[in-house]
Design a protein around this motif. Sequence first.
Motif, short mmCIF file in Angstrom:
data_model
loop_
_atom_site.label_atom_id
_atom_site.label_comp_id
_atom_site.label_asym_id
_atom_site.label_seq_id
_atom_site.Cartn_x
_atom_site.Cartn_y
_atom_site.Cartn_z
N LEU A 23 0.83 -1.21 0.00
CA LEU A 23 0.00 0.00 0.00
C LEU A 23 0.86 1.26 0.00
O LEU A 23 0.56 2.23 -0.71
N LEU A 24 1.94 1.24 0.76
CA LEU A 24 2.86 2.38 0.78
C LEU A 24 3.41 2.63 -0.62
O LEU A 24 3.46 3.77 -1.09
N LEU A 25 3.81 1.57 -1.30
CA LEU A 25 4.34 1.72 -2.65
C LEU A 25 3.27 2.23 -3.62
O LEU A 25 3.56 3.06 -4.48
N MET A 26 2.04 1.77 -3.46
CA MET A 26 0.94 2.26 -4.31
C MET A 26 0.72 3.75 -4.08
O MET A 26 0.51 4.52 -5.03
N ILE A 27 0.76 4.16 -2.82
CA ILE A 27 0.57 5.57 -2.48
C ILE A 27 1.69 6.41 -3.08
O ILE A 27 1.46 7.48 -3.65
N LEU A 28 2.92 5.92 -2.96
CA LEU A 28 4.05 6.67 -3.52
C LEU A 28 4.02 6.70 -5.04
O LEU A 28 4.41 7.71 -5.64
N ASP A 29 3.54 5.63 -5.66
CA ASP A 29 3.33 5.66 -7.11
C ASP A 29 2.33 6.76 -7.47
O ASP A 29 2.50 7.48 -8.46
N GLY A 30 1.29 6.89 -6.65
CA GLY A 30 0.31 7.95 -6.86
C GLY A 30 0.94 9.33 -6.72
O GLY A 30 0.66 10.23 -7.52
#
Length: 127
Positions: A23-30
């Motif tokens: 989830l952290l990586l998804m947020i940072l991708d965002g």
Amino acid sequence: MFAGNAYSAYKNNSVNFASKEQLLLMILDGAVKFSKIARQGIEEKNIKKAHENIVKTQNIFYELMATLDVDKGGDWAPRLMSIYEFIVNRLMMANVKKDVAIMDEVIPLIEEIRDTWNEAYKLSKIR
């Protein structure tokens, strides 16, 4: 129509079943995506597009700041907090000035944070 529904279901499931690291990586991708869209908005002189996407990026970093446990994070946590604060402040200036140069300064930092967390995630999977 079916492909759109299937993609939507896949996307929901990937979020619902993701680990906190994923989830952290998804947020940072965002954050990377929104910052690049904001930069594009500034270039296009599309004030609304630039503003909305800078605010989305800022909100991601505000959330990261709110969830960073500085007391338990050791030496690196206060440094990371300082980087997050720097990014938020530079985004604010980019938004006020609608300045592409500031976005060009901040986007690589956001990408580096994402890449660093991605590397940490990969290393944690090896152990």
